[in-house]
Enzyme design. Structure first.
Site, PDB file in Angstrom:
ATOM      1  N   SER A 117      -8.913  22.459  -4.848  1.00  0.00           N
ATOM      2  CA  SER A 117     -10.095  23.309  -4.706  1.00  0.00           C
ATOM      3  C   SER A 117     -10.552  23.344  -3.262  1.00  0.00           C
ATOM      4  O   SER A 117     -10.977  22.323  -2.706  1.00  0.00           O
ATOM      5  CB  SER A 117     -11.234  22.789  -5.594  1.00  0.00           C
ATOM      6  N   ARG A 145     -18.414  31.874   5.261  1.00  0.00           N
ATOM      7  CA  ARG A 145     -18.326  30.818   6.280  1.00  0.00           C
ATOM      8  C   ARG A 145     -18.874  31.272   7.623  1.00  0.00           C
ATOM      9  O   ARG A 145     -19.395  30.461   8.389  1.00  0.00           O
ATOM     10  CB  ARG A 145     -16.876  30.337   6.400  1.00  0.00           C
ATOM     11  N   ARG A 160     -11.816  32.618 -17.204  1.00  0.00           N
ATOM     12  CA  ARG A 160     -10.983  33.785 -16.906  1.00  0.00           C
ATOM     13  C   ARG A 160      -9.728  33.824 -17.763  1.00  0.00           C
ATOM     14  O   ARG A 160      -9.235  34.901 -18.077  1.00  0.00           O
ATOM     15  CB  ARG A 160     -10.599  33.809 -15.419  1.00  0.00           C
ATOM     16  N   LYS A 201     -14.142  37.709   1.623  1.00  0.00           N
ATOM     17  CA  LYS A 201     -15.360  37.048   1.151  1.00  0.00           C
ATOM     18  C   LYS A 201     -15.441  35.611   1.649  1.00  0.00           C
ATOM     19  O   LYS A 201     -16.506  35.146   2.081  1.00  0.00           O
ATOM     20  CB  LYS A 201     -15.418  37.103  -0.378  1.00  0.00           C
ATOM     21  N   SER A 202     -14.325  34.876   1.603  1.00  0.00           N
ATOM     22  CA  SER A 202     -14.330  33.472   2.030  1.00  0.00           C
ATOM     23  C   SER A 202     -14.782  33.348   3.489  1.00  0.00           C
ATOM     24  O   SER A 202     -15.596  32.479   3.827  1.00  0.00           O
ATOM     25  CB  SER A 202     -12.934  32.871   1.881  1.00  0.00           C
ATOM     26  N   LYS A 208     -14.018  29.400 -13.504  1.00  0.00           N
ATOM     27  CA  LYS A 208     -14.425  30.404 -12.531  1.00  0.00           C
ATOM     28  C   LYS A 208     -15.700  31.088 -13.043  1.00  0.00           C
ATOM     29  O   LYS A 208     -16.437  30.527 -13.854  1.00  0.00           O
ATOM     30  CB  LYS A 208     -13.290  31.400 -12.293  1.00  0.00           C
ATOM     31  N   ARG A 224     -13.887  40.209 -11.245  1.00  0.00           N
ATOM     32  CA  ARG A 224     -12.431  40.367 -11.201  1.00  0.00           C
ATOM     33  C   ARG A 224     -11.859  40.824 -12.545  1.00  0.00           C
ATOM     34  O   ARG A 224     -10.865  41.545 -12.594  1.00  0.00           O
ATOM     35  CB  ARG A 224     -11.762  39.083 -10.714  1.00  0.00           C
ATOM     36  N   ASP A 260      -7.517  33.518  -7.484  1.00  0.00           N
ATOM     37  CA  ASP A 260      -8.362  34.647  -7.886  1.00  0.00           C
ATOM     38  C   ASP A 260      -7.561  35.856  -8.339  1.00  0.00           C
ATOM     39  O   ASP A 260      -8.133  36.817  -8.854  1.00  0.00           O
ATOM     40  CB  ASP A 260      -9.277  35.061  -6.730  1.00  0.00           C
ATOM     41  N   GLN A 279     -13.187  24.761  -2.355  1.00  0.00           N
ATOM     42  CA  GLN A 279     -14.647  24.589  -2.358  1.00  0.00           C
ATOM     43  C   GLN A 279     -15.035  23.117  -2.263  1.00  0.00           C
ATOM     44  O   GLN A 279     -15.963  22.761  -1.534  1.00  0.00           O
ATOM     45  CB  GLN A 279     -15.244  25.237  -3.606  1.00  0.00           C
TER      46      GLN A 279
END
Length: 448
Positions: A176, A34, A360, A29-30, A356, A404, A329, A178
């Site tokens: 992070s 991108r 979580r 996914k990452s 998240k 998840r 994750d 992100q």
């Protein structure tokens, strides 16, 4: 409300068959997010193979279209992106709706916010709860104006970019990828050098892909575990080819399912082995897991391997705080593995899990309680007291719109004495649309 999910779709799983077979999980996914973003910011055409076609990534693709990219899907997983180059973004005609995509929304704030356009970001009920202030703070230092925001720096929010973004040196307040990525992406449209300082190294996909597309990036150690990443601004990125390796965060689910289900022996093909993404595998090996790395090779600038996984007797371990960035994750599914391990597993320093898709940490604890697993939370540590046999049953696990959480407890149900249900499996589509059919292919009993 347009941002709410449709009716909940409960899903349940129960023990029965050993898991056997060979599967390939979806693309990472990452890297999928991108690949769309770098395609937008490049001159020429980017061809992508193996793109994860989950809802999160498709929302990022739509946002890139709204900002001027021409994007076409040629076949399952095969896409072409014709970019507009750094500085060439168009002002979108409407709100960019990211659904549940935290990564897509935060990275695109760095992209759009660094251009002299006005952009509004929004998402579903889950995304609207997630904090954006730590992304906005460095962007404001770079000259971005926050025109409006929901309470606490949340979406919906509107950004207006400056004529020219200022280069900055910024130490991230939390580990992070992100935050780091949003700053580096904003730094692309800035003269001079933008530096991000991390006390703990996080996923380095952005740095790798910046180089892959032609940017100059320097990475040097910072302290014992950190890095300083410096980007030379205003490069001309060139469209290129990307093969997306399979997602280790998705592979985690069938992997743990095989470890805890008696008699299982499976092969998961082409899993990314980036050392900043393999914290779960490191931990499971420490617990005694039978995981063999076969046929290691290079795909799209990342090392990948096929993983042979067999049912194993696991033993509890302490997972150090410093490993969190490499497996942030994967803690929900690690908690499931720990439930079946002999002894106590202590997962240290899980503060990031509180921000998240859901809290979580609280959601995992509540699910463990329903399944009859002894556990406790001490500060930001999750402690699981495992047992070779886990009861299961209980009320349906509350997923809080978190994919998840849903997948982790469906995996747990494959090895418990009583079935396990989750209250809603719809959001699995955001990251792993083929999860249920792939697990059934291995022999799992999952009913939706």
């Amino acid at each position: 409300m347009s941002h709410a999910h449709g009716p909940a779709t409960p899903v349940s799983s129960r023990s029965g068959n050993a898991l056997n077979g060979r599967i390939r999980v979806p693309g990472d996914k990452s890297i999928s997010h991108r690949s769309m973003i770098f395609g937008l910011l490049s001159i020429g055409e980017t061809r992508v193979e193996g793109l994860l076609e989950g809802d999160d990534v498709l929302r990022t693709a739509e946002a890139c279209r709204a900002l001027g990219a021409t994007i076409t899907r040629e076949a399952p997983g095969r896409w072409r992106v014709k970019g507009v180059g750094i500085g060439g973004l168009s002002e979108p005609e409407s709100v960019l709706d990211f659904g549940n995509a935290g990564t897509g929304s935060r990275l695109m704030m760095g992209v759009a916010g660094s251009h002299p356009i006005t952009t509004t970001f929004d998402g579903d009920a889950s995304l609207r709860k997630r904090p954006m202030r730590r992304i906005l703070d460095p962007l404001v230092k770079m000259g971005v104006t926050v025109v409006s925001e929901a309470e606490g720096g949340r979406v919906p929010l509107t950004l207006r970019g400056p004529k020219e973004t200022l280069p900055i040196t910024y130490e991230t307040p939390a580990a992070s990828a992100q935050i780091k990525s949003a700053i580096l992406l904003a730094g692309l449209n800035s003269p001079g050098r933008t530096t991000v300082i991390e006390r703990e190294a996080t996923r380095d996909h952005t740095e790798r892909m910046l180089r892959h597309f032609g940017a100059t990036v320097e990475v040097v150690p910072n302290g014992a575990d950190g890095r300083a990443i410096t980007l030379q601004g205003q490069p001309e990125l060139r469209g290129t080819d990307i093969v997306v390796p399979t997602d280790p965060s998705s592979a985690a689910f069938p992997l743990v399912a095989a470890l805890i289900t008696p008699g299982s022996d499976i092969l998961i093909e082409g899993v990314m082995m980036n050392p900043l993404r393999t914290g779960l595998i490191t931990t499971l090996l420490e617990m005694g897991a039978s995981i063999e790395r076969l046929n290691e090779r290079d795909e799209g600038g990342e090392t990948v391997a096929d993983l042979r996984v067999r049912h194993s007797k696991l033993t509890g371990v302490t997972v150090p705080h410093g490993r969190a960035p490499a497996m942030i994750d994967e803690y929900p599914i690690l908690a499931v593995a720990a439930s079946f391990a002999e002894g106590t597993t202590r997962m240290q320093g899980l503060h990031e899990l509180r921000v998240k898709e859901s809290d979580r940490l609280a959601a995992v604890a509540a699910g463990l309680a329903e399944a009859g697993v002894e556990h406790e939370i001490q500060g930001d540590d999750l402690i699981v007291h495992g047992s070779r046999t886990v009861r299961g049953g209980g009320r349906p696990v509350a997923t809080h719109l978190d994919h998840r959480i849903a997948m982790s407890f469906l995996v747990m149900g494959l090895a418990t004495k009583e079935p396990i249900a989750v209250d809603d499996g719809a959001m699995i589509m955001t990251s792993f649309p083929s999860f249920i059919p792939l697990m059934r292919e291995l022999g799992a009993t999952i009913q939706d």
